[in-house]
Design an enzyme around this catalytic site. Structure first.
Site, PDB file in Angstrom:
ATOM      1  N   GLY A  12     -44.462  -9.854  16.027  1.00 28.96           N
ATOM      2  CA  GLY A  12     -43.056  -9.872  15.660  1.00 28.96           C
ATOM      3  C   GLY A  12     -42.526 -11.290  15.504  1.00 28.96           C
ATOM      4  O   GLY A  12     -43.245 -12.277  15.683  1.00 28.96           O
ATOM      5  N   ASP A  33     -49.833  -5.668  19.809  1.00 27.85           N
ATOM      6  CA  ASP A  33     -48.752  -5.152  18.961  1.00 27.85           C
ATOM      7  C   ASP A  33     -49.244  -3.873  18.299  1.00 27.85           C
ATOM      8  O   ASP A  33     -50.416  -3.779  17.923  1.00 27.85           O
ATOM      9  CB  ASP A  33     -48.390  -6.188  17.881  1.00 27.85           C
ATOM     10  N   ASN A  34     -48.345  -2.896  18.147  1.00 32.29           N
ATOM     11  CA  ASN A  34     -48.722  -1.688  17.412  1.00 32.29           C
ATOM     12  C   ASN A  34     -48.321  -1.771  15.945  1.00 32.29           C
ATOM     13  O   ASN A  34     -48.554  -0.836  15.173  1.00 32.29           O
ATOM     14  CB  ASN A  34     -48.109  -0.433  18.056  1.00 32.29           C
ATOM     15  N   VAL A  59     -47.875  -0.111  23.603  1.00 31.38           N
ATOM     16  CA  VAL A  59     -47.729  -0.245  25.058  1.00 31.38           C
ATOM     17  C   VAL A  59     -47.064   0.960  25.710  1.00 31.38           C
ATOM     18  O   VAL A  59     -47.010   1.034  26.945  1.00 31.38           O
ATOM     19  CB  VAL A  59     -46.956  -1.537  25.434  1.00 31.38           C
ATOM     20  N   LYS A  93     -38.722   4.592  24.412  1.00 31.04           N
ATOM     21  CA  LYS A  93     -40.034   4.672  25.074  1.00 31.04           C
ATOM     22  C   LYS A  93     -40.611   3.294  25.371  1.00 31.04           C
ATOM     23  O   LYS A  93     -41.189   3.071  26.442  1.00 31.04           O
ATOM     24  CB  LYS A  93     -41.005   5.480  24.211  1.00 31.04           C
ATOM     25  N   LYS A 107     -48.869  -5.938  38.291  1.00 27.91           N
ATOM     26  CA  LYS A 107     -49.149  -5.700  39.720  1.00 27.91           C
ATOM     27  C   LYS A 107     -50.654  -5.676  39.971  1.00 27.91           C
ATOM     28  O   LYS A 107     -51.153  -6.276  40.929  1.00 27.91           O
ATOM     29  CB  LYS A 107     -48.503  -4.382  40.149  1.00 27.91           C
ATOM     30  N   TYR A 147     -30.926   1.385  22.271  1.00 27.15           N
ATOM     31  CA  TYR A 147     -31.413   0.018  22.483  1.00 27.15           C
ATOM     32  C   TYR A 147     -30.791  -0.590  23.740  1.00 27.15           C
ATOM     33  O   TYR A 147     -31.492  -1.126  24.606  1.00 27.15           O
ATOM     34  CB  TYR A 147     -31.078  -0.838  21.259  1.00 27.15           C
ATOM     35  N   LYS A 151     -32.898  -1.474  27.317  1.00 31.40           N
ATOM     36  CA  LYS A 151     -32.966  -2.815  27.901  1.00 31.40           C
ATOM     37  C   LYS A 151     -32.362  -2.849  29.304  1.00 31.40           C
ATOM     38  O   LYS A 151     -32.848  -3.565  30.185  1.00 31.40           O
ATOM     39  CB  LYS A 151     -32.246  -3.818  26.991  1.00 31.40           C
ATOM     40  N   ARG A 188     -30.051  -7.613  10.217  1.00 29.90           N
ATOM     41  CA  ARG A 188     -29.132  -8.486  10.934  1.00 29.90           C
ATOM     42  C   ARG A 188     -28.458  -9.462   9.977  1.00 29.90           C
ATOM     43  O   ARG A 188     -28.887  -9.639   8.840  1.00 29.90           O
ATOM     44  CB  ARG A 188     -29.865  -9.212  12.063  1.00 29.90           C
TER      45      ARG A 188
END
Length: 311
Positions: A12, A33-34, A59, A93, A107, A147, A151, A188
């Protein structure tokens, strides 16, 4: 021995700049990245570099990376309204399940993780400028809620892992950022105005243009991310440029810079679109010794050169 860092959303806009920066700093970089909104062309110049690996992976599914991982930067997510309105479920997701998987990986590896939050967690703010202590004004069931709430959840689960598992976590709240490698069609203001101006099309202004934004050049943002990752501060930090401008002024700057004769046409303001956006960067200044260095005129010139090559 070189440190190894996993960067999600690596193809990205921001992720690709981060890959470049950490390779330059001597890290071994694992990009993931997908390619849902990322572009492989952003990182294809890195493939011959032996310190760079790439995994085409989503992910939101279980994440495994063999070997040691010292740091994780989680930047996988649709990030523009045109994307998350088109892909609301995927947006939720990646913020929820994707973050959970990466926290689990951090972790397991004993890695420090920095997650990319956003100024959108403040919603349409009732406090100006926005400090990290402001809790926001968000419509949970509005079109932008997928969105904003993804977040906000991301921040919550990250802090839960920090307090319950003593995981080393960092949270950045990113304000409007621009620069080379932005998608020309991401919806944007900057890519829309610049693409339209270069094509000789009318510039599309939503609302009356009085709403404000604060634009930070990507190199400055990457420097802030780098400093925050290596700091010992675990609470959220705003990173952005506090120089506020109306979208009408911004459109006029783009027209002047491009020399375009395009007109500005007005359309209704989308639901829950924030009227003001300006970061309070006191924490970034005091804790990280960071503030933006590249002024908007210089940043726009650099961005224009990229757009000219890709229009």
């Amino acid at each position: 021995m070189s440190k190894r860092i996993l960067i999600t959303g690596a193809a990205g806009f921001l992720g690709s700049h981060l890959c470049d920066r950490f390779l330059k700093e001597g890290y071994n970089v694992v990009g993931m990245d997908n390619l849902l909104t990322g572009n492989i062309k952003n990182i294809e110049h890195l493939f011959p570099i032996k310190e760079f690996e790439f995994f085409h992976h989503d992910v939101t599914k279980f994440v495994h990376v063999a070997g040691k991982i010292d740091y994780i930067l989680h930047f996988a997510s649709p990030a523009s309204p045109i994307d998350y309105l088109k892909m609301p479920i995927q947006t939720l997701k990646v913020g929820a399940m994707g973050t959970h998987h990466l926290l689990g990986l951090a972790k397991a590896k004993g890695a420090r993780i920095l997650i990319a939050s956003t100024s959108e967690i403040y919603g349409d703010p009732l406090v100006h400028p926005q400090t990290e202590e402001y809790w926001g004004n968000v419509n949970t069931v509005g079109p932008r809620g997928v969105y904003d709430e993804a977040k906000r959840y991301m921040e919550s689960i990250t802090m839960a892992y920090h307090t319950f598992h003593q995981l080393e976590t960092r949270i950045i709240r990113i304000f409007n950022t621009y620069g080379p490698k932005m998608r020309l069609d991401d919806g944007r203001a900057l890519p829309t105005f610049m693409s339209q101006a270069l094509r000789g099309e009318d510039l599309t202004m939503f609302g009356d243009g009085s709403q404000t934004r604060s634009f930070c050049y990507v190199d400055d943002l990457v420097e802030g991310i780098y400093r925050l990752l290596l700091s010992d501060y675990s609470s959220p930090v705003n990173i952005g440029n506090p120089q506020e401008i109306t979208l009408m002024q911004f459109a006029e700057e783009v027209l002047a810079l491009t020399g375009s004769k395009s007109k500005i046409v007005f359309k209704p303001l989308p639901q829950d679109d924030p009227k003001q956006r300006q970061p309070d960067i006191t924490k970034a200044r005091n804790i990280l010794g960071w503030e933006p260095k590249i002024d908007r005129h210089e940043g726009l010139k650099r961005t224009l050169e990229y757009f000219k090559l890709h229009i």
